[in-house]
Write a protein that holds these residues in place. Sequence first.
Motif, PDB file in Angstrom:
ATOM      1  N   LEU B 146      -1.861  -6.652  25.226  1.00  0.00           N
ATOM      2  CA  LEU B 146      -0.434  -6.347  25.259  1.00  0.00           C
ATOM      3  C   LEU B 146       0.087  -6.309  26.696  1.00  0.00           C
ATOM      4  O   LEU B 146       1.195  -6.781  26.969  1.00  0.00           O
ATOM      5  CB  LEU B 146      -0.185  -5.009  24.559  1.00  0.00           C
ATOM      6  CG  LEU B 146       1.274  -4.615  24.423  1.00  0.00           C
ATOM      7  CD1 LEU B 146       2.064  -5.654  23.654  1.00  0.00           C
ATOM      8  CD2 LEU B 146       1.387  -3.259  23.726  1.00  0.00           C
ATOM      9  N   ARG B 150       3.162  -8.320  28.084  1.00  0.00           N
ATOM     10  CA  ARG B 150       4.298  -7.647  28.736  1.00  0.00           C
ATOM     11  C   ARG B 150       4.520  -8.214  30.139  1.00  0.00           C
ATOM     12  O   ARG B 150       5.654  -8.418  30.564  1.00  0.00           O
ATOM     13  CB  ARG B 150       4.032  -6.151  28.877  1.00  0.00           C
ATOM     14  CG  ARG B 150       4.240  -5.330  27.614  1.00  0.00           C
ATOM     15  CD  ARG B 150       4.164  -3.843  28.002  1.00  0.00           C
ATOM     16  NE  ARG B 150       4.020  -2.968  26.864  1.00  0.00           N
ATOM     17  CZ  ARG B 150       5.047  -2.524  26.119  1.00  0.00           C
ATOM     18  NH1 ARG B 150       6.275  -2.916  26.405  1.00  0.00           N
ATOM     19  NH2 ARG B 150       4.838  -1.714  25.103  1.00  0.00           N
ATOM     20  N   LEU B 158       9.838  -3.870  26.150  1.00  0.00           N
ATOM     21  CA  LEU B 158       9.568  -3.994  24.717  1.00  0.00           C
ATOM     22  C   LEU B 158       9.033  -2.722  24.098  1.00  0.00           C
ATOM     23  O   LEU B 158       8.182  -2.044  24.678  1.00  0.00           O
ATOM     24  CB  LEU B 158       8.532  -5.093  24.478  1.00  0.00           C
ATOM     25  CG  LEU B 158       8.944  -6.522  24.779  1.00  0.00           C
ATOM     26  CD1 LEU B 158       7.763  -7.444  24.520  1.00  0.00           C
ATOM     27  CD2 LEU B 158      10.108  -6.912  23.894  1.00  0.00           C
ATOM     28  N   ARG B 159       9.503  -2.429  22.891  1.00  0.00           N
ATOM     29  CA  ARG B 159       8.759  -1.568  21.988  1.00  0.00           C
ATOM     30  C   ARG B 159       7.935  -2.513  21.105  1.00  0.00           C
ATOM     31  O   ARG B 159       8.344  -3.649  20.892  1.00  0.00           O
ATOM     32  CB  ARG B 159       9.681  -0.722  21.119  1.00  0.00           C
ATOM     33  CG  ARG B 159      10.470   0.296  21.914  1.00  0.00           C
ATOM     34  CD  ARG B 159      11.104   1.337  21.028  1.00  0.00           C
ATOM     35  NE  ARG B 159      10.135   2.289  20.525  1.00  0.00           N
ATOM     36  CZ  ARG B 159       9.660   3.309  21.236  1.00  0.00           C
ATOM     37  NH1 ARG B 159      10.087   3.525  22.460  1.00  0.00           N
ATOM     38  NH2 ARG B 159       8.771   4.131  20.728  1.00  0.00           N
ATOM     39  N   VAL B 160       6.799  -2.023  20.621  1.00  0.00           N
ATOM     40  CA  VAL B 160       5.878  -2.951  19.977  1.00  0.00           C
ATOM     41  C   VAL B 160       5.449  -2.422  18.616  1.00  0.00           C
ATOM     42  O   VAL B 160       4.981  -1.291  18.501  1.00  0.00           O
ATOM     43  CB  VAL B 160       4.638  -3.175  20.874  1.00  0.00           C
ATOM     44  CG1 VAL B 160       3.660  -4.116  20.201  1.00  0.00           C
ATOM     45  CG2 VAL B 160       5.073  -3.727  22.221  1.00  0.00           C
ATOM     46  N   LEU B 162       2.952  -2.173  15.520  1.00  0.00           N
ATOM     47  CA  LEU B 162       1.506  -2.289  15.380  1.00  0.00           C
ATOM     48  C   LEU B 162       1.084  -3.657  14.838  1.00  0.00           C
ATOM     49  O   LEU B 162       0.155  -4.276  15.377  1.00  0.00           O
ATOM     50  CB  LEU B 162       0.979  -1.145  14.495  1.00  0.00           C
ATOM     51  CG  LEU B 162      -0.501  -1.169  14.140  1.00  0.00           C
ATOM     52  CD1 LEU B 162      -1.358  -1.079  15.399  1.00  0.00           C
ATOM     53  CD2 LEU B 162      -0.841  -0.023  13.183  1.00  0.00           C
ATOM     54  N   ILE B 165       0.776  -6.211  17.470  1.00  0.00           N
ATOM     55  CA  ILE B 165      -0.442  -6.118  18.295  1.00  0.00           C
ATOM     56  C   ILE B 165      -1.604  -6.790  17.559  1.00  0.00           C
ATOM     57  O   ILE B 165      -2.394  -7.512  18.152  1.00  0.00           O
ATOM     58  CB  ILE B 165      -0.775  -4.641  18.628  1.00  0.00           C
ATOM     59  CG1 ILE B 165       0.391  -4.001  19.390  1.00  0.00           C
ATOM     60  CG2 ILE B 165      -2.064  -4.559  19.455  1.00  0.00           C
ATOM     61  CD1 ILE B 165       0.157  -2.550  19.749  1.00  0.00           C
TER      62      ILE B 165
END
Lengths: 634, 634
Positions: B146, B150, B158-160, B162, B165
């Motif tokens: 990640l 990023r 960013l919010r990610v 799950l 990922i």
Amino acid sequence: MTALPEPPPPDRVRIRFDPDGARPREVRVPTGATLFDAASWNGIAVDSTCGGHGTCRKCRMRVVEGDVTVSLLDPRAFGPEELRAGWRLACRARAEQDLRVEVPPLVTRPKAATVGVGRQVILRPAVQKRCLTLPEPTLADQRTDLERLRDALPDLELRVDLPAIRSLARVLRADPTADPTADPTAGPTVTAVVVDDVLVDVEPGDTTGRLFGIAFDLGTTTVVATLLDLATGTPVAVASVLNPQQPHGADVITRISATMTDPTALQRLTALAHQCLDQLAGEVCADGGVDRGEVYEIAVAGNATMTHLALGLDPEPLGVAPFVMASRSFDDLTAADLGVRAHPRARAYVFPALGAYVGGDIVAGALASGMDRDRRVRLFIDIGTNCEILLAAGDRLLATAAPAGPAFEGAAIRCGMRAAPGAVEGVKISDDDVVLQVIGDVEPIGVAGSGLVDAVAAMVAAGLVDGSGRLVAADAPGVPPGLAARLRQVGQERVFVLHFRGHDPDGDPADALYLSQRDIRELQFAKAAISTGWQLLLEEQGLTAADVAQVLLAGSFGSYLGPAAAVRIGLVPEVALLRIVSAGNVAGEGAKMALLSLRERAAAQALLEEVHYVELSDRADFNDRFVERLAFPV
Amino acid sequence: MTALPEPPPPDRVRIRFDPDGARPREVRVPTGATLFDAASWNGIAVDSTCGGHGTCRKCRMRVVEGDVTVSLLDPRAFGPEELRAGWRLACRARAEQDLRVEVPPLVTRPKAATVGVGRQVILRPAVQKRCLTLPEPTLADQRTDLERLRDALPDLELRVDLPAIRSLARVLRADPTADPTADPTAGPTVTAVVVDDVLVDVEPGDTTGRLFGIAFDLGTTTVVATLLDLATGTPVAVASVLNPQQPHGADVITRISATMTDPTALQRLTALAHQCLDQLAGEVCADGGVDRGEVYEIAVAGNATMTHLALGLDPEPLGVAPFVMASRSFDDLTAADLGVRAHPRARAYVFPALGAYVGGDIVAGALASGMDRDRRVRLFIDIGTNCEILLAAGDRLLATAAPAGPAFEGAAIRCGMRAAPGAVEGVKISDDDVVLQVIGDVEPIGVAGSGLVDAVAAMVAAGLVDGSGRLVAADAPGVPPGLAARLRQVGQERVFVLHFRGHDPDGDPADALYLSQRDIRELQFAKAAISTGWQLLLEEQGLTAADVAQVLLAGSFGSYLGPAAAVRIGLVPEVALLRIVSAGNVAGEGAKMALLSLRERAAAQALLEEVHYVELSDRADFNDRFVERLAFPV
């Protein structure tokens, strides 16, 4: 054995707090600690809404004996008269000498709980409940249900889950006669449930006294759940279980291997983690008389492999160079992502990892043992197949992982076993006898990791093992006659018998409980790897073992290990035994702290930035150091 | 009929844009419009990253003919020489006279699409895809998957999710030989899918050309879906269906009532909404050759009741005073919340509502018709059982809802019917005959709303209905002899026969197609309610009907309504017929705009703050005005 050099006494000052209306408290804290931290660590409630970040200007204290430098922020909070009278903002006031401090009455009285290694945590959970009485709408006030709620919570900038809006609409129009204690002329009384900045639910009536969280220590071997009352900070129930993933491998490497050879293994291991966490959640809720729906957040501390498996992430890259994680930390997780049935919108906090082999369990442990809050030189050592080591020195934090191998878990040791009834956990050797300390006081059936360390330390002290780690021959000079009979041969290999079955010294040594030359080598490699780890971290900081003020032994193995034996074989630096502290289950304590305090959670997240990770497998000098550290100090 | 006063010509200026490398374009815009808006509305791409908010200072243009005042921000972006040469920030430059403007070459070239009422939208969807080639990890670069991603997207915070990922980890380690075009020496090529600030997925290879959204117009009667290619802004496929909730009530009030009498109705109505939206999604995807998984966002414009039902929110409070919504707007919705199967993490944007009776469909319509972008006095009227009215005047926007009743839907009218084959949609009355315009050119079987308005307008003009709304007697003075036979009695009630079955003027009028006195009263009440609505809004602003520069008739009924008849019965203000514009399905256009442009979405959200809602049922003067407006202008 060489003499232990005595390190200088830790740099501490004494503070006497006089809290308004409570009895005075005298505490000792590291020089330079803020009065805010000194009070927080010691359970003295301090007024604060910003959590000690210098913005709320509420943590006012008056220094009545001793001097504290006026900080940059103090003149904004106090007039010249007040400054002269000793008023300071506690979060900016550093204790550089002994002090007496008056703590004024609180405007907002926070609560505190003691967790971790004597850490005092001011209660400020991510979960909060607010009881509100909302005005009834009229044609002149057509605000929506949600606007009505938002306007009653002006200090919160809420994001709102759709189901919370559904609950709000339902609860606002519930039959008011259902609650006979409600004032029929006022608007409806509701309780808003907020996690972080998200409105997750609205409940009828006042439910502010009922909010719970579950802290999980997701270990490779054992999984522990603690149900916490987030309103009071007190633990309500605890349950533990062996990690059901164990049939797929005793340690992380074998579990990772399992996923590499069997394409369905990841899914199975994830499901086992979920079942295990959910089962424990059910047990602690039943035990504590708490409905699962009253659990609004969970926190999980686990190593990187356990975390990846629990989140359904392929752990293979953790197991092969260059040892890369999918992610260090995870946003916006729910309890459901971890298979835990709780409140339907319960959130989950998963501890972030420093590296593939210094995982969230170590971050949680570092938090619980205040590694970031103490300016002394301290080592944190979590001994296991993978040994994680942290070094704190002043403002610096270094971390590394040492491949210790399975000796401490009892695996790869001929007569090794886990710390369970029948396992030897302590060994004393005199000139003519061997005294074993056995878990459960039963006939010994194997040797646990702590017994192995104790035994080898005692054998080195007794001259049965030389500095190079070689078992001496039964007829070697200096071997006490009472022990010679225990120095035997099994196959081609020398062994030292700890216990003859049926106490028959003439029995076949292959049937006895013994340590072999190979077992001693396994331990030797493990301790060399570990001590190379802390040695290199100390060198990185220009320090030596003599500078170490404290050694924290973490994890369940660390709790059993005898400090004297650990020093004697060179597993930990040669420091005064009192400075070697068994820190207990610090990962679980860290998980509790994350549930109790957003500030502690922020501190855990900050560790990611603060800690410098040292990759040992990348270092040219690792092998040289490793060979140097193989010898036992004699 | 009174003479129509001619309003002054709209206040417009002419701008000739000379874009770098493209042919010059001459446009006419309202006086005072910014050069940024003038260019955007007309599809002239302007460099900008802030969307015209004066912060990015990229929208540089040079005014080469005519004068534009130097704004406060200009001196920060340009030197004195440049200002003298005519350089201005387009978002702050107001066109107060005819201009010629040079548009410099773009640094970032956005794309544009035409939607709404001639609105030009610069493409900046919430959904974006970024193709990246990520470096392979090494022992010296142990960044997590990640972190690697990023770091390749430094402009995004960013919010990610799950699952994203999980995708990332899987995609980074996919078999590189699977893509024969990939460079085996470079790292893996992946496409990040970002919606708002959330990483929702990572796809293997370069998929940047494939991103789609679906815009839904969720009407009480009809539901329309448009599949949009978000990479180009072009519509790919359209499908529509009658709202399957209709068996539970033709209009919103009867559907709300259904949920009040039957506790299971809400769940059923929600399920019907979901099935309908999902079915249309399937149709447009199949039609457009698009996989559902390539749809990353949907937008929904519906009235407050349709929105509440689709989101599973109890609509009862919308149906009873004081008419309160659960919420105006909704955070973080997913397509799944609306029952639409698309990409598993596809988001949903649901238009916010101004009030319980001025819903998201009207906000979408106001957006599509640029009600907030035009300084002229304009009325927006969406005619239906509930009639929504907006008044824009300078910087002010007023809104109200008028309870028109079901006359326009054909309900409550004896021979009324929906606009469907066999429905009379136009009526012309001469001295001796009645000519009907029938949908489908078949034998007439009923009268649609537009036919009702046309018929009554013609009857008033022919003297068959007097100013008070009374049908005259067959023998009243002035009734043309050729029409007298159509003025009949059915039971106790006067009627006017539009069409005798079998063209037999001696047949029983009860079998004929007619309008009764009561039908005329229904229309009279409806038009009085509507005209009271816009009348009060105009008064609120100190304006009269003569000030109105444009009337937009929205919704499907508005599209059929004859402007002349609408003016004649007083349904809309007396303005030149050319100034009465049928705006078409503006709600659906607004939904498309929200998908195409975050800036337009922000404008819709801003409408909530900008629009002043006037509640008619709360006004003391409503009934007086209503009675005043009952009469037909004669």
